[in-house]
Design an enzyme around this catalytic site. Sequence first.
Site, PDB file in Angstrom:
ATOM      1  N   LYS A   1      15.259  35.681 -51.161  1.00  0.00           N
ATOM      2  CA  LYS A   1      14.180  34.820 -50.652  1.00  0.00           C
ATOM      3  C   LYS A   1      12.963  34.878 -51.754  1.00  0.00           C
ATOM      4  O   LYS A   1      12.194  35.661 -52.258  1.00  0.00           O
ATOM      5  CB  LYS A   1      13.369  35.110 -49.550  1.00  0.00           C
ATOM      6  CG  LYS A   1      12.053  33.978 -49.032  1.00  0.00           C
ATOM      7  CD  LYS A   1      11.092  34.458 -48.427  1.00  0.00           C
ATOM      8  CE  LYS A   1       9.802  34.931 -49.195  1.00  0.00           C
ATOM      9  NZ  LYS A   1       9.250  33.981 -49.988  1.00  0.00           N
TER      10      LYS A   1
ATOM     11  N   GLU B   1       7.699  31.280 -52.917  1.00  0.00           N
ATOM     12  CA  GLU B   1       7.519  30.029 -52.648  1.00  0.00           C
ATOM     13  C   GLU B   1       6.613  29.083 -53.837  1.00  0.00           C
ATOM     14  O   GLU B   1       6.632  27.896 -53.499  1.00  0.00           O
ATOM     15  CB  GLU B   1       7.034  29.686 -51.354  1.00  0.00           C
ATOM     16  CG  GLU B   1       5.572  30.098 -50.962  1.00  0.00           C
ATOM     17  CD  GLU B   1       5.725  31.717 -50.682  1.00  0.00           C
ATOM     18  OE1 GLU B   1       6.323  32.384 -51.100  1.00  0.00           O
ATOM     19  OE2 GLU B   1       4.715  32.025 -49.864  1.00  0.00           O
TER      20      GLU B   1
ATOM     21  N   SER C   1       2.502  42.120 -53.581  1.00  0.00           N
ATOM     22  CA  SER C   1       1.181  42.812 -53.568  1.00  0.00           C
ATOM     23  C   SER C   1       1.383  44.150 -52.734  1.00  0.00           C
ATOM     24  O   SER C   1       2.362  44.224 -51.830  1.00  0.00           O
ATOM     25  CB  SER C   1       0.154  41.899 -52.858  1.00  0.00           C
ATOM     26  OG  SER C   1       0.609  41.465 -51.807  1.00  0.00           O
TER      27      SER C   1
ATOM     28  N   CYS D   1       2.279  43.059 -63.500  1.00  0.00           N
ATOM     29  CA  CYS D   1       1.894  44.271 -63.174  1.00  0.00           C
ATOM     30  C   CYS D   1       1.750  45.242 -63.956  1.00  0.00           C
ATOM     31  O   CYS D   1       1.281  46.420 -63.434  1.00  0.00           O
ATOM     32  CB  CYS D   1       3.018  44.515 -61.924  1.00  0.00           C
ATOM     33  SG  CYS D   1       4.614  44.944 -62.823  1.00  0.00           S
TER      34      CYS D   1
ATOM     35  N   GLU E   1      -7.091  45.116 -57.524  1.00  0.00           N
ATOM     36  CA  GLU E   1      -6.094  44.457 -58.614  1.00  0.00           C
ATOM     37  C   GLU E   1      -6.788  42.976 -58.653  1.00  0.00           C
ATOM     38  O   GLU E   1      -6.721  42.271 -57.561  1.00  0.00           O
ATOM     39  CB  GLU E   1      -4.742  44.342 -57.976  1.00  0.00           C
ATOM     40  CG  GLU E   1      -3.817  43.435 -58.984  1.00  0.00           C
ATOM     41  CD  GLU E   1      -2.241  43.423 -58.663  1.00  0.00           C
ATOM     42  OE1 GLU E   1      -2.064  43.135 -57.491  1.00  0.00           O
ATOM     43  OE2 GLU E   1      -1.528  43.572 -59.569  1.00  0.00           O
TER      44      GLU E   1
HETATM   45  P1  NAD Z   1       2.809  38.490 -52.641  1.00  0.00           P
HETATM   46  O1  NAD Z   1       2.800  39.826 -52.206  1.00  0.00           O
HETATM   47  O2  NAD Z   1       1.854  37.502 -52.087  1.00  0.00           O
HETATM   48  O3  NAD Z   1       4.171  37.700 -52.428  1.00  0.00           O
HETATM   49  C1  NAD Z   1       5.280  38.456 -52.586  1.00  0.00           C
HETATM   50  C2  NAD Z   1       6.507  37.907 -51.677  1.00  0.00           C
HETATM   51  O4  NAD Z   1       6.069  38.266 -50.392  1.00  0.00           O
HETATM   52  C3  NAD Z   1       6.653  36.399 -51.914  1.00  0.00           C
HETATM   53  O5  NAD Z   1       8.097  36.143 -51.675  1.00  0.00           O
HETATM   54  C4  NAD Z   1       5.983  36.060 -50.683  1.00  0.00           C
HETATM   55  O6  NAD Z   1       6.411  34.770 -50.084  1.00  0.00           O
HETATM   56  C5  NAD Z   1       6.345  37.136 -49.750  1.00  0.00           C
HETATM   57  N1  NAD Z   1       5.304  37.267 -48.694  1.00  0.00           N
HETATM   58  C6  NAD Z   1       3.947  37.033 -48.639  1.00  0.00           C
HETATM   59  N2  NAD Z   1       3.379  37.236 -47.444  1.00  0.00           N
HETATM   60  C7  NAD Z   1       4.156  38.083 -46.735  1.00  0.00           C
HETATM   61  C8  NAD Z   1       4.054  38.495 -45.503  1.00  0.00           C
HETATM   62  N3  NAD Z   1       2.851  38.892 -44.678  1.00  0.00           N
HETATM   63  N4  NAD Z   1       5.277  39.228 -45.029  1.00  0.00           N
HETATM   64  C9  NAD Z   1       6.302  39.212 -45.809  1.00  0.00           C
HETATM   65  N5  NAD Z   1       6.484  38.657 -46.905  1.00  0.00           N
HETATM   66  C10 NAD Z   1       5.101  37.906 -47.479  1.00  0.00           C
HETATM   67  O7  NAD Z   1       2.795  38.627 -54.243  1.00  0.00           O
HETATM   68  P2  NAD Z   1       2.754  37.592 -55.441  1.00  0.00           P
HETATM   69  O8  NAD Z   1       1.146  36.848 -55.316  1.00  0.00           O
HETATM   70  O9  NAD Z   1       3.837  36.563 -55.433  1.00  0.00           O
HETATM   71  O10 NAD Z   1       2.960  38.437 -56.630  1.00  0.00           O
HETATM   72  C11 NAD Z   1       1.826  39.157 -57.342  1.00  0.00           C
HETATM   73  C12 NAD Z   1       1.792  40.584 -56.948  1.00  0.00           C
HETATM   74  O11 NAD Z   1       3.001  41.340 -57.405  1.00  0.00           O
HETATM   75  C13 NAD Z   1       0.896  41.348 -57.669  1.00  0.00           C
HETATM   76  O12 NAD Z   1       0.318  42.107 -56.832  1.00  0.00           O
HETATM   77  C14 NAD Z   1       1.723  42.243 -58.739  1.00  0.00           C
HETATM   78  O13 NAD Z   1       1.076  43.332 -59.159  1.00  0.00           O
HETATM   79  C15 NAD Z   1       2.718  42.444 -57.827  1.00  0.00           C
HETATM   80  N6  NAD Z   1       3.975  42.685 -58.674  1.00  0.00           N
HETATM   81  C16 NAD Z   1       4.335  43.970 -59.005  1.00  0.00           C
HETATM   82  C17 NAD Z   1       5.420  44.347 -59.766  1.00  0.00           C
HETATM   83  C18 NAD Z   1       5.825  45.803 -59.772  1.00  0.00           C
HETATM   84  O14 NAD Z   1       6.908  46.287 -60.563  1.00  0.00           O
HETATM   85  N7  NAD Z   1       5.284  46.564 -59.139  1.00  0.00           N
HETATM   86  C19 NAD Z   1       6.016  43.349 -60.433  1.00  0.00           C
HETATM   87  C20 NAD Z   1       5.616  41.965 -60.339  1.00  0.00           C
HETATM   88  C21 NAD Z   1       4.614  42.085 -59.640  1.00  0.00           C
END
Ligand code: NAD
Length: 493
Positions: A185, A188, A238, A293, A394
């Site tokens: 997945k 989006e 996140s 990140c 963050e």
């Molecule tokens: P996000 O948490 O909003 O979304 C990530 C994924 O989770 C998406 O596919 C989203 O559709 C899904 N999602 C959102 N809400 C959900 C829920 N309630 N239940 C299940 N799935 C859900 O993150 P984002 O804004 O797309 O990406 C940025 C974040 O990712 C930042 O916090 C960043 O630090 C982190 N990140 C971490 C790393 C790492 O290696 N640790 C790498 C890249 C990004």
Amino acid sequence: MTTVTDKASTLTSTPIPNFIGGEWVAASGNDALDVMDPGTHEVLGQVPLSTVADVDAAVAAAREAFPAWRATPAAERVRVLFRLQALLKEHQDELARMLSREHGKNFKECHGEVQRGIENVEHACGIPSLMMGDTLEDVARGIDCETIRQPIGVFAGITPYNFPVMIPLWFWPYAVATGNTFVLKPSEQDPLTHQKIVELAREAGLPEGVLNVVHGDKTVSSALIEHPDVVGISFVGSSEIARIIYRDGAARGKRVQALGGAKNHMIVLPDADLELTADAIINSVYGSAGQRCLAGSQIVGVGEAYDQIRDRIVEGASTVRVGYGLDPDTFMGPVISAPHRERVEGYIEAGEKEGARVLIDGRGFKVDGYPKGNWVGPTVLEGVGPEQSVGREEIFGPVAGLTRAETVEDAIELMHRVEYGNATSIFTTSGRAAREFRYHAGISMIGINIGVAAPMAFFPFGGSRASFYGDLRAQGKDAIAFYTDQRVVMSRW
Ligand code: NAD
């Protein structure tokens, strides 16, 4: 479910199809979101909000494909990845352009992201060796013992918007090379470029059902976590969501690797080469508009280093070229969406209210010719510490928080008052100081005179503390261990 087309039709199909059982198929529901160019707000395509029925179909296809794929010799499985690697290289520029349009970062960064993804495919091509077990003859008289690594079944991947090409490639190439099948997945917010990669995987000969893609939001994520036929989840996003995914997956007895957010501290010692340090920090904080990140976020100048590094960061930040990702002069593009721009600006405002001094203010930033873009200019805040939300949480935008510490021990203590533990860097010309820092930092990914300490495909990628939930990280040997189960066989003949 109707077959839409036999091609991914990225950038044209509305809404884009899911990929299930080797076919591009329309999602069963009617809801969809626009995928927008963050620099222009042009609608590039639509992403469907798929339903639980779509997830069920994808998992069923993956489950059906598993026995034959598992029985395919490892050397044959990776031949598909060798072909995919060649196709990715052939299409690298095109993929980077597509990525720049839907994500906003500059072409060079996009090209680099595709390259990092390709390196994971290359590493996964080594599975026939990487997946080998161990053997010891005569563990007791006349008895031999061996370990073998076996694939487990259907894995799922849920990935973020900030590296929509590379992060899915941290996962599915290893999962399928080790003999599992996979349901992805994607985010989006920018799912289009990976759609093209999946089409290339099909062209490379990945058999039907081995890789499946279901687009959507948390409905799809939850259905994957809850599905009894999904044996494990690879998640990046996140920390708030990572915690939920880890909790809900583990409660169902699944393997989970959940990589979360970050608040990376860059610590500058008085003996650092300040010119190199300032360049590395500017790149770290403002590259990809801070949406990495591994981005530097808190800059801690130790003792007399503080004033000097502050002046250089202010100077460097004020010369960062902000613009449209595909304009050749652009260093920093827009942030992903208007709500995210508001969120970042909200942090700057909160920081100011909580006592930070705004040395450079990126709020209300404009770029000529792009009135609708989600622009946030490079921002520098001084007097930022863990007691303020801007120093503790963050931000995920182009904001540097500056603070002074008297000693490196004080700097480490400041860093430990923040819950995250993804990455940190030290800048020094002292080997001893660097070693001490490595010993005491307590953070997973450590840079020594490096602003973005990104492990290559053959090393593990992932944080600790609130930045990671699980025990096996992405990439490297961890990926092979995560996607396989060890069996131990004792034999007497
Ligand atoms: P996000 O948490 O909003 O979304 C990530 C994924 O989770 C998406 O596919 C989203 O559709 C899904 N999602 C959102 N809400 C959900 C829920 N309630 N239940 C299940 N799935 C859900 O993150 P984002 O804004 O797309 O990406 C940025 C974040 O990712 C930042 O916090 C960043 O630090 C982190 N990140 C971490 C790393 C790492 O290696 N640790 C790498 C890249 C990004």
